[in-house]
Scaffold this active site. Structure first.
Site, PDB file in Angstrom:
ATOM      1  N   PRO A 114       0.930  -1.164   0.103  1.00 57.93           N
ATOM      2  CA  PRO A 114      -0.006   0.138  -0.033  1.00 57.93           C
ATOM      3  C   PRO A 114       0.921   1.238  -0.001  1.00 57.93           C
ATOM      4  O   PRO A 114       1.855   1.331   0.760  1.00 57.93           O
ATOM      5  CB  PRO A 114      -0.826  -0.236   1.184  1.00 57.93           C
ATOM      6  CG  PRO A 114      -0.475  -1.513   1.875  1.00 57.93           C
ATOM      7  CD  PRO A 114       0.648  -2.022   1.412  1.00 57.93           C
ATOM      8  N   GLU A 115       0.549   2.131  -0.664  1.00 61.10           N
ATOM      9  CA  GLU A 115       1.172   3.589  -0.974  1.00 61.10           C
ATOM     10  C   GLU A 115      -0.001   4.303  -0.337  1.00 61.10           C
ATOM     11  O   GLU A 115      -1.025   4.049   0.147  1.00 61.10           O
ATOM     12  CB  GLU A 115       1.577   3.843  -2.055  1.00 61.10           C
ATOM     13  CG  GLU A 115       2.671   2.610  -2.602  1.00 61.10           C
ATOM     14  CD  GLU A 115       3.327   3.425  -4.194  1.00 61.10           C
ATOM     15  OE1 GLU A 115       3.351   4.684  -4.308  1.00 61.10           O
ATOM     16  OE2 GLU A 115       3.511   2.490  -4.839  1.00 61.10           O
TER      17      GLU A 115
END
Length: 271
Positions: A2-3
DNA sequence: CCGGACGCCTGTCGGC
DNA sequence: TGCCGACAGGCGTCCG
């Protein structure tokens, strides 16, 4: 994994389910995440009301009455809101059990994620203290990047992925924003001019906002709080598209390694 | 201080 | 089919 957009999507998804509820208890099935979760955390959070859920960098911040939970999803983590009776599957490491019969459940196959509890002001926590500005805030712009980059010899891609410079820009969105700003990912950060940095700051904001609007990118295991994937993958211009035509000029997208990470760019558009 | 490499961990995929 | 290495969205730590 996840960014920033995926963490933001998760925060927006889970906040309405958590805020105002009481934590009945924390159930930890696997304490060995990136840092072991002390058993004292279970005691600390039980019975407390959730005041707010928000994001700082890629950390999820869960504010309780006497302190704060700091949760990171690492490379492979995802959170879902489920009925607490739903049987856990492999890699479902912990549940934050709520007073309405539901729970916030963390799944993280690679265990690079983490959970911390602090009773100090959260911005002073060692993990957060040295973080740079939020990319979607007004303190982040081209002038800031230009000044921060003077004298820097590292590749610009590495530079914008440095959380002391700006938070939340991971491997996907670094490649994407450099493509949109027409900058070669290996260019030395200190040799990029002010005009280009204005374009880059603008494109970083743009691509992050667009991805948030699409619910993030689901390359492998990322899912939203309700189990649905994000839809930004289909909007990616260069990431993961080696050998495919550049959407702007048709040249073949190249894959190279910069600082042990895969990087994608158009050899014609990016110099 | 800066820059670069390493390791943490599991799952998947491609090549032989 | 099976095995083995490479690689995967992050990031703290160590070393020169």
């Amino acid at each position: 994994m996840p960014e920033l957009p995926e963490v933001e999507t998760t925060v927006r998804g889970i906040a309405p389910h958590l805020e105002g509820r009481r934590v009945e208890r924390l159930l930890v099935r696997e304490r060995r995440l990136r840092w072991p979760i002390p058993a004292s955390v279970d005691q600390a959070v039980a019975g407390q009301r959730v005041h707010a859920v928000r994001r700082r960098a890629k950390y999820l911040i869960i504010e309780l009455e006497t302190g704060t939970l700091i949760l990171h999803l690492g490379m492979s983590g995802s959170l879902r809101v489920l009925n607490a009776e739903t049987p856990p599957v492999l890699h479902d490491h912990l549940d934050l059990i709520l007073d309405d019969g539901r729970c916030l459940r963390l799944r993280d196959p690679r265990r690079f994620g983490s959970l911390h509890w602090t009773t100090d002001p959260v911005e002073e926590h060692p993990l957060l203290r040295h973080l740079g500005p939020e990319p979607l805030s007004d303190d982040f712009d081209g002038d800031y990047l230009f000044k921060a980059s003077r004298g820097r010899r590292s590749a610009i891609k590495t530079f914008i992925m440095d959380s002391k410079i700006v938070v939340g820009v991971g491997n996907i969105y670094a490649s994407e924003s450099l493509f949109l700003a027409h900058i070669h990912p290996k260019r030395a950060a200190g040799r990029v001019g002010e005009i280009r940095y204005r374009m880059l700051a603008y494109q970083i904001k743009q691509v992050l906002n667009d991805s948030i609007a699409a619910g993030g990118t689901s390359l492998r295991d990322f899912v939203r709080e309700d189990g649905a994937p994000g839809y930004f993958e289909q909007a990616l211009r260069v990431y993961g598209r080696e050998g495919l035509p550049c959407p702007r000029c048709g040249a073949s997208i190249r894959q190279i390694r910069i600082g042990q990470r895969s990087s994608f760019y158009c050899p014609h558009c990016q110099r």
